[in-house]
Scaffold this motif. Structure first.
Motif, PDB file in Angstrom:
ATOM      1  N   ILE A  81      -7.350   2.414  -2.828  1.00 43.33           N
ATOM      2  CA  ILE A  81      -7.292   3.526  -1.879  1.00 43.33           C
ATOM      3  C   ILE A  81      -7.255   4.858  -2.616  1.00 43.33           C
TER       4      ILE A  81
ATOM      5  N   LEU B 206      -5.978  -2.475  -1.927  1.00 49.36           N
ATOM      6  CA  LEU B 206      -5.050  -1.411  -1.551  1.00 49.36           C
ATOM      7  C   LEU B 206      -4.853  -0.407  -2.685  1.00 49.36           C
TER       8      LEU B 206
ATOM      9  N   GLU C 261      -6.850   0.703   6.028  1.00 45.29           N
ATOM     10  CA  GLU C 261      -7.333  -0.352   5.128  1.00 45.29           C
ATOM     11  C   GLU C 261      -6.829  -1.719   5.567  1.00 45.29           C
TER      12      GLU C 261
ATOM     13  N   ARG D 295      -0.008   7.848   4.795  1.00 50.01           N
ATOM     14  CA  ARG D 295       0.236   6.447   5.160  1.00 50.01           C
ATOM     15  C   ARG D 295      -0.927   5.880   5.970  1.00 50.01           C
TER      16      ARG D 295
ATOM     17  N   VAL E 120      -3.499   3.750   4.294  1.00 48.37           N
ATOM     18  CA  VAL E 120      -3.096   2.352   4.101  1.00 48.37           C
ATOM     19  C   VAL E 120      -3.256   1.580   5.399  1.00 48.37           C
TER      20      VAL E 120
ATOM     21  N   GLY F 109       0.809  -1.214   0.000  1.00 50.23           N
ATOM     22  CA  GLY F 109       0.000   0.000   0.000  1.00 50.23           C
ATOM     23  C   GLY F 109       0.843   1.264   0.000  1.00 50.23           C
ATOM     24  N   TYR F 110       1.912   1.260   0.811  1.00 47.10           N
ATOM     25  CA  TYR F 110       2.800   2.427   0.844  1.00 47.10           C
ATOM     26  C   TYR F 110       3.453   2.667  -0.514  1.00 47.10           C
TER      27      TYR F 110
END
Length: 285
Positions: A241, A238, A221, A215, A218, A172-173
């Motif tokens: 997002i 992800l 989520e 962040r 994420v 995700g990051y």
């Protein structure tokens, strides 16, 4: 947009033609980010060139379907050379003022997520917010991170452990980071020169600085995912997002657009020597 097989350009219609089980055509002006999920995907060079020209972020995955690299333009703005000169000349005190605002907002967002999750540790983060000094000289960010992740994922959790939670967080990051590198380049700056991050091996120091308050999107989520596995479906959750909604300036914005507005405000703050110009997003938890 995720591509799993083949894609080419229909320049006459200004569309990308994606072939998989069925053929679909997508107008390029409606695309901001493309994820090439498999190493088996084939793209035409004409499509790649057009995507770069339109500043559409393209993320390439490795053989394990994890993001590994991205397409970044050499020149994101007509006055890139001038922007880079100004970036190099940004005052140290201005950069520190902006970083102080960013790291404060990051901890504030972490506190809000813990509060929404009913975690008592949110009170400790509230105290850290009161203790933040100029340029976070006392490293409240580091202390907050330890408390925050242990509250979300358990006292035995560490960010270095090899598990599904960390795999999801890192994935995700990387998606969020790619969106920020797109905006840095699109505004004519270079990603290597950061405000706080200055790792000589990090090509994305500036984007790493700017993304910090995002962040938490994420993190939220991942806490809501049942991570018995981390495969295609979880990864697409992800990626999505970027299509979620947040509040910014009293309006509802997609995360993708909120990143664009926020980045522009940070660059304005750096250019005008006024950290009060930064516009942060808000979310309903």
């Amino acid at each position: 947009m995720v591509i799993t097989k083949r894609a080419k350009l229909d320049l006459q219609l200004g569309k990308m033609v994606v072939r998989s089980e069925e053929t679909i055509k997508i107008v390029l002006s409606e695309i901001s980010t493309i994820l090439i999920e498999s190493t088996a995907v084939s793209l035409t060079t004409s499509l790649i060139a057009e995507l770069a020209k339109r500043k559409i972020k393209v993320i390439f995955c490795d053989e394990k379907r994890n993001p590994s690299c991205e397409l970044v333009n050499y020149y994101g703005s007509h006055d890139t050379s001038n922007k880079v000169r100004r970036q190099i000349a940004w005052k140290q005190k201005t950069k520190e003022a902006v970083w102080t605002e960013i790291v404060t907002e990051k901890i504030r967002k972490q506190k809000e997520l813990l509060e929404a999750s009913g975690k008592e540790e949110s009170k400790l983060l509230t105290s850290y917010l009161r203790e933040i000094t100029w340029n976070d000289g006392t490293n409240r960010e580091g202390h907050a991170a330890k408390v925050y992740f242990n509250a979300l994922f358990g006292m035995d959790f560490t960010r270095t452990e090899d598990n599904f939670i960390n795999a999801a967080l890192n994935y995700g990051y990387s998606i969020i980071l790619s969106a920020f590198t797109r905006e840095v380049v699109a505004n004519g700056y270079i990603t290597q020169l950061g405000l706080f991050h200055d790792n000589m091996f990090n090509q994305f120091n500036l984007a790493s600085d700017l993304m910090e308050p995002f962040r938490i999107l994420v993190d939220r989520e991942v806490t809501e995912m049942d991570l018995m596995q981390f495969e295609h479906e979880e990864k697409m959750q992800l990626v999505n997002i970027l299509n979620q909604e947040v509040q910014l300036d009293g309006k509802i914005q997609y995360v993708n657009n909120a990143i664009k507005i926020y980045c522009k405000s940070v660059f304005d703050a750096l250019e005008e020597d006024d950290s009060s110009l930064i516009r942060f997003y808000g979310i309903e938890l």
